[in-house]
Structure formats: C-alpha cells, structure tokens
Design a protein around this motif. Structure first.
Motif, mmCIF file in Angstrom:
data_model
loop_
_atom_site.group_PDB
_atom_site.id
_atom_site.type_symbol
_atom_site.label_atom_id
_atom_site.label_comp_id
_atom_site.label_asym_id
_atom_site.label_seq_id
_atom_site.Cartn_x
_atom_site.Cartn_y
_atom_site.Cartn_z
ATOM 1 N N LEU A 142 77.736 100.826 -9.437
ATOM 2 C CA LEU A 142 77.547 101.440 -8.115
ATOM 3 C C LEU A 142 76.087 101.555 -7.725
ATOM 4 O O LEU A 142 75.761 101.607 -6.538
ATOM 5 N N PHE A 143 75.187 101.623 -8.713
ATOM 6 C CA PHE A 143 73.773 101.860 -8.453
ATOM 7 C C PHE A 143 72.924 100.745 -9.069
ATOM 8 O O PHE A 143 73.307 100.133 -10.069
ATOM 9 N N SER A 144 71.788 100.542 -8.466
ATOM 10 C CA SER A 144 70.828 99.572 -9.003
ATOM 11 C C SER A 144 69.435 100.186 -8.949
ATOM 12 O O SER A 144 69.119 100.991 -8.066
ATOM 13 N N PHE A 145 68.607 99.797 -9.909
ATOM 14 C CA PHE A 145 67.251 100.320 -10.007
ATOM 15 C C PHE A 145 66.289 99.165 -10.229
ATOM 16 O O PHE A 145 66.520 98.326 -11.104
ATOM 17 N N LYS A 146 65.214 99.156 -9.461
ATOM 18 C CA LYS A 146 64.167 98.158 -9.665
ATOM 19 C C LYS A 146 63.219 98.654 -10.744
ATOM 20 O O LYS A 146 62.651 99.735 -10.632
ATOM 21 N N GLN A 147 63.096 97.857 -11.776
ATOM 22 C CA GLN A 147 62.231 98.225 -12.892
ATOM 23 C C GLN A 147 60.825 97.680 -12.646
ATOM 24 O O GLN A 147 60.644 96.500 -12.334
ATOM 25 N N LYS A 148 59.817 98.527 -12.774
ATOM 26 C CA LYS A 148 58.440 98.101 -12.548
ATOM 27 C C LYS A 148 57.974 97.211 -13.697
ATOM 28 O O LYS A 148 58.229 97.483 -14.865
ATOM 29 N N HIS A 149 57.265 96.138 -13.318
ATOM 30 C CA HIS A 149 56.685 95.246 -14.322
ATOM 31 C C HIS A 149 55.491 94.537 -13.683
ATOM 32 O O HIS A 149 55.647 93.582 -12.923
ATOM 33 N N LYS A 150 54.296 95.016 -13.994
ATOM 34 C CA LYS A 150 53.094 94.500 -13.352
ATOM 35 C C LYS A 150 52.372 93.442 -14.181
ATOM 36 O O LYS A 150 51.423 92.826 -13.700
ATOM 37 N N LYS A 151 52.802 93.230 -15.391
ATOM 38 C CA LYS A 151 52.102 92.277 -16.254
ATOM 39 C C LYS A 151 52.252 90.857 -15.735
ATOM 40 O O LYS A 151 53.323 90.461 -15.290
ATOM 41 N N ARG A 152 51.174 90.085 -15.792
ATOM 42 C CA ARG A 152 51.178 88.683 -15.402
ATOM 43 C C ARG A 152 50.498 87.870 -16.504
ATOM 44 O O ARG A 152 49.453 88.278 -17.040
ATOM 45 N N LEU A 153 51.079 86.741 -16.815
ATOM 46 C CA LEU A 153 50.458 85.824 -17.767
ATOM 47 C C LEU A 153 49.706 84.741 -17.003
ATOM 48 O O LEU A 153 50.192 84.239 -15.991
ATOM 49 N N GLN A 154 48.519 84.393 -17.479
ATOM 50 C CA GLN A 154 47.692 83.388 -16.828
ATOM 51 C C GLN A 154 47.803 82.059 -17.574
ATOM 52 O O GLN A 154 47.554 81.989 -18.771
ATOM 53 N N LEU A 155 48.194 81.039 -16.838
ATOM 54 C CA LEU A 155 48.271 79.689 -17.398
ATOM 55 C C LEU A 155 47.166 78.842 -16.789
ATOM 56 O O LEU A 155 47.066 78.707 -15.569
ATOM 57 N N THR A 156 46.340 78.275 -17.651
ATOM 58 C CA THR A 156 45.260 77.393 -17.212
ATOM 59 C C THR A 156 45.681 75.945 -17.440
ATOM 60 O O THR A 156 46.045 75.571 -18.563
ATOM 61 N N VAL A 157 45.638 75.156 -16.382
ATOM 62 C CA VAL A 157 45.997 73.737 -16.467
ATOM 63 C C VAL A 157 44.737 72.916 -16.229
ATOM 64 O O VAL A 157 44.146 72.972 -15.145
ATOM 65 N N LEU A 158 44.333 72.173 -17.231
ATOM 66 C CA LEU A 158 43.103 71.386 -17.171
ATOM 67 C C LEU A 158 43.391 69.977 -16.653
ATOM 68 O O LEU A 158 44.500 69.461 -16.811
ATOM 69 N N PRO A 159 42.398 69.342 -16.041
ATOM 70 C CA PRO A 159 42.594 67.952 -15.584
ATOM 71 C C PRO A 159 42.688 66.999 -16.760
ATOM 72 O O PRO A 159 42.128 67.243 -17.830
ATOM 73 N N ARG A 160 43.393 65.894 -16.553
ATOM 74 C CA ARG A 160 43.541 64.894 -17.605
ATOM 75 C C ARG A 160 42.232 64.131 -17.811
ATOM 76 O O ARG A 160 41.461 63.937 -16.869
ATOM 77 N N ILE A 161 42.015 63.694 -19.038
ATOM 78 C CA ILE A 161 40.882 62.825 -19.366
ATOM 79 C C ILE A 161 41.445 61.432 -19.612
ATOM 80 O O ILE A 161 42.215 61.219 -20.553
ATOM 81 N N LEU A 162 41.080 60.489 -18.765
ATOM 82 C CA LEU A 162 41.618 59.134 -18.829
ATOM 83 C C LEU A 162 40.564 58.158 -19.347
ATOM 84 O O LEU A 162 39.358 58.440 -19.289
ATOM 85 N N GLU A 163 41.026 57.029 -19.828
ATOM 86 C CA GLU A 163 40.092 55.990 -20.258
ATOM 87 C C GLU A 163 39.506 55.307 -19.030
ATOM 88 O O GLU A 163 40.197 55.055 -18.051
ATOM 89 N N VAL A 164 38.211 55.014 -19.088
ATOM 90 C CA VAL A 164 37.548 54.337 -17.967
ATOM 91 C C VAL A 164 36.903 53.045 -18.466
ATOM 92 O O VAL A 164 36.594 52.901 -19.654
ATOM 93 N N ASN A 165 36.707 52.134 -17.542
ATOM 94 C CA ASN A 165 36.001 50.896 -17.872
ATOM 95 C C ASN A 165 34.534 51.192 -18.128
ATOM 96 O O ASN A 165 33.994 52.192 -17.636
ATOM 97 N N PRO A 166 33.858 50.348 -18.893
ATOM 98 C CA PRO A 166 32.431 50.569 -19.155
ATOM 99 C C PRO A 166 31.632 50.734 -17.863
ATOM 100 O O PRO A 166 31.880 50.041 -16.872
ATOM 101 N N ILE A 167 30.677 51.646 -17.874
ATOM 102 C CA ILE A 167 29.863 51.957 -16.694
ATOM 103 C C ILE A 167 28.437 51.492 -16.948
ATOM 104 O O ILE A 167 27.900 51.657 -18.049
ATOM 105 N N SER A 168 27.819 50.929 -15.924
ATOM 106 C CA SER A 168 26.465 50.384 -16.064
ATOM 107 C C SER A 168 25.435 51.508 -15.973
ATOM 108 O O SER A 168 24.842 51.753 -14.926
ATOM 109 N N LEU A 169 25.221 52.181 -17.087
ATOM 110 C CA LEU A 169 24.203 53.232 -17.179
ATOM 111 C C LEU A 169 22.919 52.639 -17.743
ATOM 112 O O LEU A 169 22.945 51.895 -18.732
ATOM 113 N N LYS A 170 21.802 52.946 -17.128
ATOM 114 C CA LYS A 170 20.507 52.424 -17.569
ATOM 115 C C LYS A 170 20.022 53.191 -18.789
ATOM 116 O O LYS A 170 20.128 54.409 -18.864
ATOM 117 N N THR A 171 19.472 52.450 -19.756
ATOM 118 C CA THR A 171 18.930 53.055 -20.969
ATOM 119 C C THR A 171 17.485 52.624 -21.149
ATOM 120 O O THR A 171 16.976 51.749 -20.437
#
Length: 377
Positions: A142-171
């Motif tokens: 007959l009755f309902s109660f909203k239970q308080k819950h303020k906790k939040r988990l943080q998920l960090t999603v990093l960008p992918r690291i892909l293989e690249v073709n050789p780059i012409s960097l001066k040395t």
C-alpha cells in the motif's frame, strides 16, 4: 501498488457487506484486523527503511574507450522485519552501454540482494555511474518510500592509442645541428676531462678511482648530447563528441609515437599551459582536457569569434611566445588558409593533422614549407 490499493479497498467493502448481511463478532474482528493492518505495515516499513545498507563498486574506475568494466551493487536489509519488494533504477548515462536499467526484487528480513552487470564506454570522458533512485514497498503493497542515495561512482574513459605510420620528425643527424632549438643535456657515457669536486656536483660526477689516488674528491666533466624535441598543439574547440574522440585519439597516438622515438615531448592546448613530462603523465593530462565552446555570432561586426578563429588566434599568440622546439605538430578540426599562413612563420619543422578538408582553398599559395597530413581516420 495501485492494484494492491484497489484490492484492499474491495476487501474492506466485502467485509462491510458481510457485516450488513451477517453481523457477528467474527466479521467485526475481520474488519478491525483489515483496518489495522495498513498501520502495522507502515510502522514496519518505517523501521525497515532505516536499516537498509547499499554498497557499490566498479571493477575498474579507469578504462579505455571500447573496453568494458563491471559494476557491482549489494542491497541488504539488516532488520529482522520484512520488506516485500525493492525497485532500483540505475543512471541512464549518455555514451555508456548497459543492458540493465531497472531491477525489482523481493527482500526479506536479514536478506541481501546482489546486482552486477557490464558497462561499455562508447566515447571518452568522465561519467557518473550508479543508482538513480530506490523505492521500498511495504509488505502489503500500500505504501512506497524513496530511499536516499547520494553516492556516485566516477568512471574515467581514456582515448584509444592507435598505431600510426612513421612521422617525418627532424633530428640532429639531419643537418640541422646548428639549430638553437635543440636542448642539450649531459651524456654520461662521454667523459671530457677531470676537475676538482665542487659541492654542487652530484654523486654521478665523482670519479672514485681518481679521488682515491689523489686523496681528494675529483669530478668528471661530461660531454653534451643534443636532445631532439617536439611540441604537439591541440585544437580543443568543442565539436560533436565523436569528432572530439577522433582528434584526441590521433593526438595521443602521435604523442605515443613521438615519445617512443626518444624525443623530448611537450603538449599545449587552449586553456592549458605548455606541459612536458613522460608519456603516462602527458596522456593523463590531455585525456582530461576540456573542449571549449565558443559563442558564434553571424554578425560580421561581432567581437565573438568562431571556433576555428579562436584557435587561429591562440596559434598566433603561441608563435609570439617563441617556443623552442624542433618539431611542431598541430591538430586542428578545420584547416584554413589563415591557419597555414600562421604556421609558415614557424621556424620549426611543422606538421598539420586535420579532420576537415572542405575549408581549405589554394593553401599551396601560402608558401608553407611544412607538411599537411592526410585527413584523420
């Protein structure tokens, strides 16, 4: 719950009808019991809701885009009193794939219910994972109660690291040894001469054999080796999240390549000072960068600049700083004549990565001597 209330009202009506037809202590007992039952259920529910505990955790708080992590939550009724059912709703987080949104389950006295499911990230960024709301129901519904819950988990999603073709960097071996941009550092494998020890010398500079012979501390002078350098500049103008992912993944992939070649690497972006360090540090720094929203006004006399104009202004200021780097790699969302015109003033070996070719017209006439890399994929 509405169904339960309708059934309860009908039950009261039936009992009252029985009393009218057959008045007897047993029918009155049934009526009083039915009227008292909601109060008992309400009292039990108020006590029970104070004894609920919720614990939750992520298998991994940090993942790479496209990877999965598991989410665990445990809901326990620590009371000896029952609670008929619990309704748990989870966040519908944008860009996070999950098969579960809501759970409804019974929870008796001293019982625990565990929930776990996999989470997959479609885009990089920072996301809140967890419970949006909890509703408890009494044992007669007959009755309902909203239970308080303020906790939040943080998920960090990093960008992918892909293989690249050789780059012409001066040395330094490519005929630009006289370039003052090179950073010189001591090469401990080359000893040029010996001298007396001074307090500012470190232990690496002490020549122990010579010190033992002369009975005093003798230091070594080392030769210098030129350190090649590269600076990566990011156009972090706000765009669609998929486009932001695209340019950021290209950025960290080239960053990984440049670091792997042994270059001294630094990064820069709008709203972020030029930063140098090892790859892991730079990767975390650029992964957490904010893409900036610029106000766009169609009025040509407006003082507001579009995103591409803001980055061009930033690049112009960057040139004025006279950054000492041998290689400069620019990542931009819109390749314009003005941006290339700014790049031609650079004394560095300059490369440009871009995601949109539709805005470039006659860029070869800008007398740009660097290289424009093909469109990012």
């Amino acid at each position: 719950m509405i169904k339960n209330r309708v059934v309860y009202i009908l039950s009261i009506a039936i009992i009252i009808a029985l009393i009218l037809i057959y008045e007897d202590p047993i029918t009155y007992l049934a009526l009083y019991t039915a009227l008292l039952l909601p109060f008992i259920s309400l009292f039990i529910s108020i006590i029970t809701r104070q004894k609920f505990t919720i614990s939750e955790a992520l298998e991994k708080n940090e993942i790479v885009k496209g990877e999965e992590t598991s989410y665990y939550v445990s809901i326990k009724n620590n009371s000896f009193l029952p609670c008929t059912s619990v309704n748990v709703k989870f966040f519908e987080t944008p860009h996070i794939e999950t098969l579960h949104r809501e759970y409804i389950f019974p929870l008796g006295a001293k019982k625990k219910y565990d929930v776990s499911f996999n989470i997959e990230a479609r885009h990089r960024g920072f996301f809140e994972i967890g419970i949006e709301g909890i509703i408890l129901y009494d044992f007669i519904g007959l009755f309902s109660f909203k239970q308080k819950h303020k906790k939040r988990l943080q998920l960090t999603v990093l960008p992918r690291i892909l293989e690249v073709n050789p780059i012409s960097l001066k040395t330094a071996t490519e005929g630009i040894e006289q370039n003052s941009n090179f950073k010189a550092e001591e090469d401990y494998s080359i000893v040029t001469d010996l001298r007396k020890y001074v307090p500012t010398d470190g232990y690496k500079k002490i020549h122990w054999k010579a010190s033992a012979k002369k009975n005093e501390l003798i230091s070594k002078n080392f030769g210098t080796a030129k350190k090649n350098s590269v600076t990566l500049i990011l156009d972090n103008t706000a765009a669609e999240i998929g486009e932001e992912d695209k340019i950021l993944e290209a950025f960290v992939s080239v960053l990984n390549y440049a670091w792997g070649t042994g270059f001294d690497v630094s990064i820069a972006a709008m709203g972020m000072p030029q930063t140098s360090g090892n790859f892991e540090f730079l990767y975390k720094q650029i992964s957490s960068i904010q893409f900036i929203k610029h106000k766009i006004d169609d009025n040509k006399n407006s003082s507001f600049a579009t995103g591409s104009e803001n980055f061009t202004i930033y690049l112009k200021d960057f040139i004025k700083m006279q950054i000492e780097t041998d290689n400069l790699i620019i990542f931009t969302q819109n390749l314009t004549n003005e941006l290339i015109a700014k790049a031609q003033f650079m004394k560095n070996n300059t490369l440009i990565y871009y995601t949109n070719k539709s805005t470039i017209t006659e860029w070869a006439n800008a007398k740009y001597t660097g290289e424009v890399i093909n469109e990012l994929t």
